[in-house]
Design a protein around this motif. Structure first.
Motif, PDB file in Angstrom:
ATOM      1  N   CYS A   1     -32.790 -93.346  65.806  1.00  0.00           N
ATOM      2  CA  CYS A   1     -34.074 -92.627  65.929  1.00  0.00           C
ATOM      3  C   CYS A   1     -35.082 -93.135  64.904  1.00  0.00           C
ATOM      4  CB  CYS A   1     -33.860 -91.122  65.721  1.00  0.00           C
ATOM      5  SG  CYS A   1     -32.868 -90.363  67.018  1.00  0.00           S
ATOM      6  N   ASN A   2     -36.365 -93.081  65.279  1.00  0.00           N
ATOM      7  CA  ASN A   2     -37.419 -93.518  64.360  1.00  0.00           C
ATOM      8  C   ASN A   2     -38.278 -92.352  63.877  1.00  0.00           C
ATOM      9  OD1 ASN A   2     -38.919 -92.955  66.612  1.00  0.00           O
ATOM     10  ND2 ASN A   2     -40.063 -94.861  66.611  1.00  0.00           N
ATOM     11  N   PHE A   3     -37.731 -91.145  63.907  1.00  0.00           N
ATOM     12  CA  PHE A   3     -38.442 -89.971  63.402  1.00  0.00           C
ATOM     13  C   PHE A   3     -37.601 -89.316  62.313  1.00  0.00           C
ATOM     14  CE2 PHE A   3     -36.330 -88.932  67.427  1.00  0.00           C
ATOM     15  CZ  PHE A   3     -35.395 -87.985  67.008  1.00  0.00           C
ATOM     16  N   ASN A   4     -38.234 -88.441  61.535  1.00  0.00           N
ATOM     17  CA  ASN A   4     -37.535 -87.738  60.461  1.00  0.00           C
ATOM     18  C   ASN A   4     -36.519 -86.759  61.030  1.00  0.00           C
ATOM     19  OD1 ASN A   4     -38.983 -88.959  58.360  1.00  0.00           O
ATOM     20  ND2 ASN A   4     -40.650 -87.491  58.589  1.00  0.00           N
ATOM     21  N   ILE A   5     -35.336 -86.756  60.429  1.00  0.00           N
ATOM     22  CA  ILE A   5     -34.303 -85.789  60.791  1.00  0.00           C
ATOM     23  C   ILE A   5     -34.011 -84.967  59.540  1.00  0.00           C
ATOM     24  CG2 ILE A   5     -31.954 -85.457  61.631  1.00  0.00           C
ATOM     25  CD1 ILE A   5     -32.267 -88.253  63.004  1.00  0.00           C
ATOM     26  N   ASN A   6     -34.394 -83.705  59.601  1.00  0.00           N
ATOM     27  CA  ASN A   6     -34.208 -82.789  58.479  1.00  0.00           C
ATOM     28  C   ASN A   6     -32.934 -81.980  58.679  1.00  0.00           C
ATOM     29  OD1 ASN A   6     -36.850 -83.504  57.458  1.00  0.00           O
ATOM     30  ND2 ASN A   6     -37.663 -82.274  59.123  1.00  0.00           N
ATOM     31  N   HIS A   7     -32.391 -81.477  57.573  1.00  0.00           N
ATOM     32  CA  HIS A   7     -31.158 -80.685  57.609  1.00  0.00           C
ATOM     33  C   HIS A   7     -31.400 -79.324  56.990  1.00  0.00           C
ATOM     34  CE1 HIS A   7     -29.447 -84.928  56.881  1.00  0.00           C
ATOM     35  NE2 HIS A   7     -29.597 -84.740  58.170  1.00  0.00           N
ATOM     36  N   ALA A   8     -30.975 -78.285  57.672  1.00  0.00           N
ATOM     37  CA  ALA A   8     -31.034 -76.926  57.130  1.00  0.00           C
ATOM     38  C   ALA A   8     -29.731 -76.202  57.462  1.00  0.00           C
ATOM     39  CB  ALA A   8     -32.242 -76.189  57.690  1.00  0.00           C
TER      40      ALA A   8
ATOM     41  N   ILE B   1     -34.365 -77.998  66.239  1.00  0.00           N
ATOM     42  CA  ILE B   1     -35.756 -77.833  66.660  1.00  0.00           C
ATOM     43  C   ILE B   1     -36.441 -79.184  66.527  1.00  0.00           C
ATOM     44  CG2 ILE B   1     -37.969 -76.736  66.144  1.00  0.00           C
ATOM     45  CD1 ILE B   1     -36.402 -74.397  64.975  1.00  0.00           C
ATOM     46  N   GLY B   2     -37.088 -79.617  67.594  1.00  0.00           N
ATOM     47  CA  GLY B   2     -37.807 -80.882  67.575  1.00  0.00           C
ATOM     48  C   GLY B   2     -39.303 -80.659  67.742  1.00  0.00           C
ATOM     49  N   ILE B   3     -40.076 -81.425  67.008  1.00  0.00           N
ATOM     50  CA  ILE B   3     -41.538 -81.373  67.109  1.00  0.00           C
ATOM     51  C   ILE B   3     -42.005 -82.657  67.784  1.00  0.00           C
ATOM     52  CG2 ILE B   3     -43.724 -81.181  65.859  1.00  0.00           C
ATOM     53  CD1 ILE B   3     -41.885 -78.726  65.541  1.00  0.00           C
ATOM     54  N   LEU B   4     -42.599 -82.499  68.962  1.00  0.00           N
ATOM     55  CA  LEU B   4     -43.122 -83.615  69.733  1.00  0.00           C
ATOM     56  C   LEU B   4     -44.637 -83.605  69.606  1.00  0.00           C
ATOM     57  CD1 LEU B   4     -42.198 -85.712  72.140  1.00  0.00           C
ATOM     58  CD2 LEU B   4     -43.399 -84.051  73.530  1.00  0.00           C
ATOM     59  N   LYS B   5     -45.215 -84.734  69.269  1.00  0.00           N
ATOM     60  CA  LYS B   5     -46.669 -84.845  69.162  1.00  0.00           C
ATOM     61  C   LYS B   5     -47.183 -85.675  70.326  1.00  0.00           C
ATOM     62  CE  LYS B   5     -47.299 -83.530  64.589  1.00  0.00           C
ATOM     63  NZ  LYS B   5     -47.778 -83.823  63.292  1.00  0.00           N
ATOM     64  N   VAL B   6     -48.216 -85.166  70.982  1.00  0.00           N
ATOM     65  CA  VAL B   6     -48.851 -85.884  72.085  1.00  0.00           C
ATOM     66  C   VAL B   6     -50.151 -86.484  71.558  1.00  0.00           C
ATOM     67  CG1 VAL B   6     -49.813 -85.703  74.410  1.00  0.00           C
ATOM     68  CG2 VAL B   6     -47.817 -84.323  73.777  1.00  0.00           C
ATOM     69  N   ASN B   7     -50.320 -87.759  71.794  1.00  0.00           N
ATOM     70  CA  ASN B   7     -51.503 -88.491  71.348  1.00  0.00           C
ATOM     71  C   ASN B   7     -52.652 -88.304  72.331  1.00  0.00           C
ATOM     72  OD1 ASN B   7     -50.013 -89.606  69.140  1.00  0.00           O
ATOM     73  ND2 ASN B   7     -49.075 -91.035  70.581  1.00  0.00           N
ATOM     74  N   PRO B   8     -53.896 -88.560  71.895  1.00  0.00           N
ATOM     75  CA  PRO B   8     -55.056 -88.382  72.778  1.00  0.00           C
ATOM     76  C   PRO B   8     -54.970 -89.170  74.093  1.00  0.00           C
ATOM     77  CG  PRO B   8     -55.792 -88.671  70.507  1.00  0.00           C
ATOM     78  CD  PRO B   8     -54.307 -88.911  70.525  1.00  0.00           C
ATOM     79  N   ASN B   9     -54.281 -90.310  74.085  1.00  0.00           N
ATOM     80  CA  ASN B   9     -54.184 -91.113  75.310  1.00  0.00           C
ATOM     81  C   ASN B   9     -53.067 -90.642  76.243  1.00  0.00           C
ATOM     82  OD1 ASN B   9     -51.831 -92.027  74.107  1.00  0.00           O
ATOM     83  ND2 ASN B   9     -52.449 -94.179  74.040  1.00  0.00           N
ATOM     84  N   GLY B  10     -52.343 -89.575  75.867  1.00  0.00           N
ATOM     85  CA  GLY B  10     -51.268 -89.043  76.705  1.00  0.00           C
ATOM     86  C   GLY B  10     -49.887 -89.524  76.319  1.00  0.00           C
ATOM     87  N   SER B  11     -49.793 -90.543  75.468  1.00  0.00           N
ATOM     88  CA  SER B  11     -48.479 -90.973  74.986  1.00  0.00           C
ATOM     89  C   SER B  11     -48.011 -89.969  73.943  1.00  0.00           C
ATOM     90  CB  SER B  11     -48.572 -92.381  74.383  1.00  0.00           C
ATOM     91  OG  SER B  11     -49.347 -92.352  73.188  1.00  0.00           O
ATOM     92  N   GLY B  12     -46.813 -90.116  73.490  1.00  0.00           N
ATOM     93  CA  GLY B  12     -46.319 -89.182  72.483  1.00  0.00           C
ATOM     94  C   GLY B  12     -45.007 -89.641  71.902  1.00  0.00           C
ATOM     95  N   GLN B  13     -44.540 -88.892  70.913  1.00  0.00           N
ATOM     96  CA  GLN B  13     -43.273 -89.201  70.268  1.00  0.00           C
ATOM     97  C   GLN B  13     -42.823 -87.987  69.476  1.00  0.00           C
ATOM     98  OE1 GLN B  13     -46.148 -91.117  69.374  1.00  0.00           O
ATOM     99  NE2 GLN B  13     -46.624 -89.659  67.745  1.00  0.00           N
ATOM    100  N   PHE B  14     -41.525 -87.943  69.217  1.00  0.00           N
ATOM    101  CA  PHE B  14     -41.010 -86.921  68.315  1.00  0.00           C
ATOM    102  C   PHE B  14     -41.466 -87.281  66.909  1.00  0.00           C
ATOM    103  CE2 PHE B  14     -38.213 -85.573  71.682  1.00  0.00           C
ATOM    104  CZ  PHE B  14     -38.049 -84.225  71.417  1.00  0.00           C
ATOM    105  N   ASP B  15     -41.955 -86.281  66.197  1.00  0.00           N
ATOM    106  CA  ASP B  15     -42.390 -86.457  64.823  1.00  0.00           C
ATOM    107  C   ASP B  15     -41.239 -86.129  63.879  1.00  0.00           C
ATOM    108  OD1 ASP B  15     -44.490 -87.037  62.934  1.00  0.00           O
ATOM    109  OD2 ASP B  15     -44.536 -84.891  62.488  1.00  0.00           O
ATOM    110  N   GLU B  16     -40.484 -85.088  64.233  1.00  0.00           N
ATOM    111  CA  GLU B  16     -39.338 -84.707  63.412  1.00  0.00           C
ATOM    112  C   GLU B  16     -38.416 -83.790  64.196  1.00  0.00           C
ATOM    113  OE1 GLU B  16     -39.955 -81.274  60.464  1.00  0.00           O
ATOM    114  OE2 GLU B  16     -41.950 -82.203  60.597  1.00  0.00           O
ATOM    115  N   VAL B  17     -37.176 -83.746  63.744  1.00  0.00           N
ATOM    116  CA  VAL B  17     -36.177 -82.812  64.262  1.00  0.00           C
ATOM    117  C   VAL B  17     -35.508 -82.176  63.055  1.00  0.00           C
ATOM    118  CG1 VAL B  17     -33.952 -82.602  65.446  1.00  0.00           C
ATOM    119  CG2 VAL B  17     -35.759 -84.003  66.447  1.00  0.00           C
ATOM    120  N   THR B  18     -35.282 -80.875  63.133  1.00  0.00           N
ATOM    121  CA  THR B  18     -34.535 -80.178  62.090  1.00  0.00           C
ATOM    122  C   THR B  18     -33.235 -79.657  62.690  1.00  0.00           C
ATOM    123  OG1 THR B  18     -36.572 -79.532  60.951  1.00  0.00           O
ATOM    124  CG2 THR B  18     -34.574 -78.299  60.405  1.00  0.00           C
TER     125      THR B  18
END
Length: 155
Positions: free
Chosen positions: A142-149, A93-110
């Motif tokens: 990758c430059n976002f957090n990668i969590n393990h479950a 599961i990946g969480i993508l955050k969209v910034n107010p200017n329309g750019s975005g990035q993945f914040d984390e993946v589990t």
């Protein structure tokens, strides 16, 4: 083994150009990926971003690249330790955050693999799975957090 490898694909935009009600240009977000001696793959932006929901999107492909590379790294480490894995599946599961200017990035993946093992300590498997991060080419890039479950079962 060589220390440097080059990967190459082809990407061709297949969409059409149109104008919207305010006379702004709108690009249909469909493309085709080509690979050397492999079937082509049609893609689009995610439907949220005005794409075609029936085609693969870059966000899904990033998750699939990360999940599959992690699995290969895990298998590599299990092979070194002669640990038998009966089955492996993952539902990242990946969480993508969209910034107010329309750019975005993945914040984390589990990563949430279900791993079935034979007569081994589940704690050892968890340690090896966590260690796979240090071997996974995609995760290390990758430059976002990668969590393990991981969920570990026995057969």
């Amino acid at each position: 083994m060589r220390n440097e490898h080059t990967y190459k694909i082809g990407l061709e935009w297949k969409g059409k150009l149109a104008t919207d009600k305010r006379n702004r240009l709108r690009y249909e977000r469909i493309y085709e990926l080509s690979f050397n001696n492999k079937p082509n793959l049609m893609g689009s932006a995610d439907a949220t971003f005005h794409g075609d929901h029936t085609l693969y999107n870059p966000e899904e492909m990033l998750l699939s690249a990360l999940s599959s590379c992690y699995m290969m790294s895990f298998f590599y480490l299990c092979g070194l330790k002669n640990i038998e894995i009966a089955s492996y599946s993952d539902e990242p599961i990946g969480i993508l955050k969209v910034n107010p200017n329309g750019s975005g990035q993945f914040d984390e993946v589990t990563l949430q693999p279900s791993i079935c093992i034979k007569h081994k300590d589940a704690k050892e498997i968890e340690v090896i799975f966590n260690e796979a991060h240090n071997y996974c080419f995609i995760a290390r890039s990758c430059n976002f957090n990668i969590n393990h479950a991981p969920r570990i079962d026995y057969y």
